[in-house]
Design a protein around this motif. Structure first.
Motif, mmCIF file in Angstrom:
data_model
loop_
_atom_site.group_PDB
_atom_site.id
_atom_site.type_symbol
_atom_site.label_atom_id
_atom_site.label_comp_id
_atom_site.label_asym_id
_atom_site.label_seq_id
_atom_site.Cartn_x
_atom_site.Cartn_y
_atom_site.Cartn_z
ATOM 1 N N SER A 1 0.832 -1.197 0.000
ATOM 2 C CA SER A 1 0.000 0.000 0.000
ATOM 3 C C SER A 1 0.871 1.253 0.000
ATOM 4 O O SER A 1 0.610 2.211 -0.708
ATOM 5 C CB SER A 1 -0.928 -0.017 1.218
ATOM 6 N N GLN A 2 1.931 1.213 0.800
ATOM 7 C CA GLN A 2 2.847 2.353 0.842
ATOM 8 C C GLN A 2 3.550 2.523 -0.503
ATOM 9 O O GLN A 2 3.708 3.635 -1.000
ATOM 10 C CB GLN A 2 3.870 2.146 1.962
ATOM 11 N N HIS B 1 2.372 1.615 -3.382
ATOM 12 C CA HIS B 1 1.370 2.119 -4.324
ATOM 13 C C HIS B 1 1.184 3.630 -4.174
ATOM 14 O O HIS B 1 1.124 4.354 -5.166
ATOM 15 C CB HIS B 1 0.049 1.391 -4.078
ATOM 16 N N ASP B 2 1.108 4.092 -2.921
ATOM 17 C CA ASP B 2 0.974 5.529 -2.676
ATOM 18 C C ASP B 2 2.183 6.296 -3.188
ATOM 19 O O ASP B 2 2.047 7.372 -3.788
ATOM 20 C CB ASP B 2 0.781 5.796 -1.180
ATOM 21 N N GLN B 3 3.366 5.720 -2.972
ATOM 22 C CA GLN B 3 4.590 6.377 -3.441
ATOM 23 C C GLN B 3 4.623 6.432 -4.966
ATOM 24 O O GLN B 3 5.035 7.426 -5.559
ATOM 25 C CB GLN B 3 5.811 5.631 -2.902
ATOM 26 N N LYS C 1 1.985 6.429 -6.996
ATOM 27 C CA LYS C 1 1.010 7.425 -7.433
ATOM 28 C C LYS C 1 1.561 8.834 -7.286
ATOM 29 O O LYS C 1 1.396 9.690 -8.166
ATOM 30 C CB LYS C 1 -0.280 7.276 -6.616
ATOM 31 N N GLN C 2 2.230 9.082 -6.158
ATOM 32 C CA GLN C 2 2.810 10.407 -5.922
ATOM 33 C C GLN C 2 3.880 10.712 -6.969
ATOM 34 O O GLN C 2 3.970 11.828 -7.481
ATOM 35 C CB GLN C 2 3.402 10.458 -4.514
#
Length: 207
Positions: free
Chosen positions: A52-53, A55-57, A59-60
């Motif tokens: 999840s982390q 994926h967030d990174q 996307k950012q």
């Protein structure tokens, strides 16, 4: 107590112990299964959080790249807006829906342009060819003020007449506005709905 009674008691004891051992074995198996399930849950939770982390990174990172790309495009020199076409130092907007002639004149003014005024043979060929793909298209030419005196929207008079289709303009049914038609120009009533073309000078890029 007789020998038979002793043997019977011994046999019952042995059966009781077997049941007891069987019950303990089942408890041990249940405990092992529960422990395995708990460990699996812990492992899954531990693996989901990093993903999840990540994926967030990711996307950012993508958003940052898009922002950089947008910034770069904004800094590029664009002589015409994105939805306009450049031709010989001018920008042309080809409408995607239809309006009456006066409405088309207003639509172009609202975009800081004017309904197209043709200034050269090359421009005429370009516009006739492009408008043919769309269908009947307004140009900024009308004789509404005085029949037979064709004027462009900038006030200049029509200098040539060789682009009219055969037999046109014929002023049938009080036709005062000109369109690009196939194979040439045609006069139609100004309340007719057609596509339209706007024109404005291209922007100069500073070096």
């Amino acid at each position: 107590m007789s020998i038979c009674d002793r043997e019977r008691e011994k046999h019952l004891c042995s059966l009781g112990c077997q049941d007891c051992e069987h019950f303990i074995t089942i408890l041990q198996l249940i405990s092992i299964v529960l422990l395995a399930a708990l460990l699996t849950a812990i492992l899954v939770k531990g693996s989901v959080v990093p993903r999840s982390q990540e994926h967030d990174q990711e996307k950012q990172h993508i958003h940052q790249k898009l922002d950089q790309l947008k910034s770069g495009l904004d800094n590029l020199c664009r002589p015409c807006p994105w939805d306009w076409m450049l031709f010989q130092g001018n920008c042309y907007f080809f409408s995607t829906y239809q309006k009456k002639w006066k409405e088309s004149v207003t639509a172009c003014k609202d975009m800081g342009a004017q309904l197209v005024v043709i200034k050269s043979n090359e421009e005429q060929s370009f516009l006739q060819r492009t408008s043919k793909k769309k269908g009947n298209t307004w140009m900024g030419l009308s004789d509404a003020k005085e029949e037979g005196q064709w004027l462009w929207v900038d006030g200049s008079p029509l200098q040539w007449r060789n682009y009219w289709s055969v037999g046109e303009p014929n002023n049938q049914d009080d036709e005062d506005c000109a369109i690009f038609s196939n194979p040439g120009w045609n006069d139609v009533i100004c309340s007719y709905k057609a596509f339209w073309i706007c024109k404005k000078p291209a922007s100069h890029c500073s070096k």
